[in-house]
Design an enzyme around this catalytic site. Structure first.
Site, PDB file in Angstrom:
ATOM      1  N   CYS A 165       0.806  -1.221   0.000  1.00 54.06           N
ATOM      2  CA  CYS A 165       0.000   0.000   0.000  1.00 54.06           C
ATOM      3  C   CYS A 165       0.842   1.276   0.000  1.00 54.06           C
ATOM      4  O   CYS A 165       0.310   2.361  -0.217  1.00 54.06           O
ATOM      5  CB  CYS A 165      -0.949  -0.005   1.193  1.00 54.06           C
ATOM      6  SG  CYS A 165      -2.167  -1.329   1.123  1.00 54.06           S
ATOM      7  N   HIS A 171      -3.431   7.139   2.506  1.00 52.69           N
ATOM      8  CA  HIS A 171      -3.803   5.846   1.969  1.00 52.69           C
ATOM      9  C   HIS A 171      -5.147   5.442   2.559  1.00 52.69           C
ATOM     10  O   HIS A 171      -5.381   5.606   3.759  1.00 52.69           O
ATOM     11  CB  HIS A 171      -2.736   4.809   2.307  1.00 52.69           C
ATOM     12  CG  HIS A 171      -3.174   3.409   2.031  1.00 52.69           C
ATOM     13  ND1 HIS A 171      -3.639   3.009   0.800  1.00 52.69           N
ATOM     14  CD2 HIS A 171      -3.250   2.309   2.839  1.00 52.69           C
ATOM     15  CE1 HIS A 171      -3.973   1.737   0.852  1.00 52.69           C
ATOM     16  NE2 HIS A 171      -3.745   1.293   2.081  1.00 52.69           N
ATOM     17  N   ASN A 215     -10.177  -0.304  -0.311  1.00 50.21           N
ATOM     18  CA  ASN A 215      -8.715  -0.211  -0.342  1.00 50.21           C
ATOM     19  C   ASN A 215      -8.228  -0.750  -1.682  1.00 50.21           C
ATOM     20  O   ASN A 215      -8.235  -1.960  -1.925  1.00 50.21           O
ATOM     21  CB  ASN A 215      -8.121  -1.011   0.818  1.00 50.21           C
ATOM     22  CG  ASN A 215      -6.602  -0.924   0.869  1.00 50.21           C
ATOM     23  OD1 ASN A 215      -5.964  -0.384  -0.027  1.00 50.21           O
ATOM     24  ND2 ASN A 215      -6.019  -1.471   1.922  1.00 50.21           N
TER      25      ASN A 215
END
Length: 343
Positions: A117, A257, A287
């Site tokens: 990520c 994020h 996500n």
């Protein structure tokens, strides 16, 4: 006398699959419900690309083309392409090679960067270094992941979290004060087992056993990752602000994020930042790993003005984490698309 050149974002683009996977649909697949997912993650729906003939490069090419089109730049003017992904089309060639061919970027070289990520943040910093060094003029950074390809839709702990998407930014030199000012990047591999995919590499190459044991899917120990992610993202965001003498009032937007709304809220509190100045789209996309941050930049582009100070922060498997302080380079224009359209 001109200021030293910084790498500045001069365009953004995106690709979103048309298919939606809502919380209600997931509740028919696993033992979960809309209220449980919303309160723990902030997610309402996510995009998925079920078509098995379309992989990460398909999305990355379209996101890159979108960014180039909005800039009015032919693909053959690119120097470098960096694709941040943990779901490459294959181990080799690099997905960046497939993107280079798909875009027709005949003058560019490129490579993939894997940092989960944090991949986009690491790639952005890498591309900025290439430009700041003076060797290259235009670098395309793409965050793209087809997370549905490594998600076990019988595991309620992980399948509610992830979506598919790609988003891109174009980096060019700026000598008038805009661009990437500072970065702080970290990794710590001591607890890698908390967030990983065990199968497929040289340690556990594909076999009937690795498939049967579901080693080719995401494995995540949610509570352990949550605690470390809150601390890592908050600490690195605070570090980059302190190092550059910034207060919450100075920051136009935090670009975090999009892993979990509770993590994002904790980071914003640590920065003493008004919630209205936090980019948040996790409710629509989930996500999307390396794509979340550039997706935010695309969605908020119309609100950004040259000189706006942004803090980008991420945390991912590895563990990897980092933050970037940048000054926005142009006055954004409203994107005619709606959230419901695929680019």
């Amino acid at each position: 006398m001109l200021s030293p050149a910084r790498a500045a974002i001069t365009s953004v683009g995106r690709f979103l699959p048309e298919e939606r996977l809502t919380n209600a649909q997931l509740s028919e697949m696993v033992d979960t419900n809309d209220e449980w997912i919303r309160t723990r993650t902030g997610i309402i729906e996510r995009r998925v690309m079920w078509d098995q003939d379309k992989a990460t490069s398909y999305m990355a090419v379209r996101a890159g083309a979108d960014a180039l089109s909005k800039r009015g730049l032919p693909a053959d003017q690119l120097d470098v392409i960096i694709v941040a992904t943990v779901t490459p089309d294959m181990f080799f060639p690099a997905t960046a090679c497939l993107v280079q061919a798909g875009l027709g970027a005949t003058g560019a070289w490129g490579f993939d960067l894997s940092a989960a990520c944090s991949g986009f943040v690491f790639a952005l910093n890498t591309g900025a270094s290439l430009i700041a060094g003076g060797a290259y003029k235009r670098v395309l950074i793409i965050g793209a992941d087809k997370m549905s390809s490594i998600t076990d839709y019988t595991d309620r702990k992980t399948c509610v979290l992830f979506g598919d998407a790609a988003a891109a930014v174009l980096l060019e030199a700026d000598t008038d004060g805009a661009g990437i000012v500072d970065s702080a990047l970290y990794c710590d591999g001591r607890n890698w087992e908390s967030l990983c995919m065990l199968g497929g590499g040289s340690l556990n190459p594909p076999t009937a056993r690795t498939v049967e044991d579901k080693m080719h899917y995401i494995h995540q120990e949610g509570r352990a990752v949550f605690k470390v992610a809150v601390r890592g993202m908050a600490d690195v965001a605070a570090e980059i602000m302190e190092r550059n003498s910034l207060t919450g009032e100075d920051v136009r937007f935090l670009v975090p994020h999009q892993a979990n709304k509770r993590i994002i809220d904790a980071v914003a509190r640590r920065m003493d930042l008004d919630p209205n100045r936090v980019m948040l789209n996790i409710e629509r996309y989930g996500n999307t790993t390396a794509a979340t941050i550039p997706l935010c930049l695309n969605d908020w582009e119309h609100q950004l003005r040259r000189g706006d100070k942004l803090i980008i922060a991420s945390f991912g498997g590895g563990f990897t984490w980092g933050a970037i302080y940048l000054k926005w380079a142009y006055d954004g224009v409203r994107d005619a698309r709606t959230d419901g359209e695929a680019a």
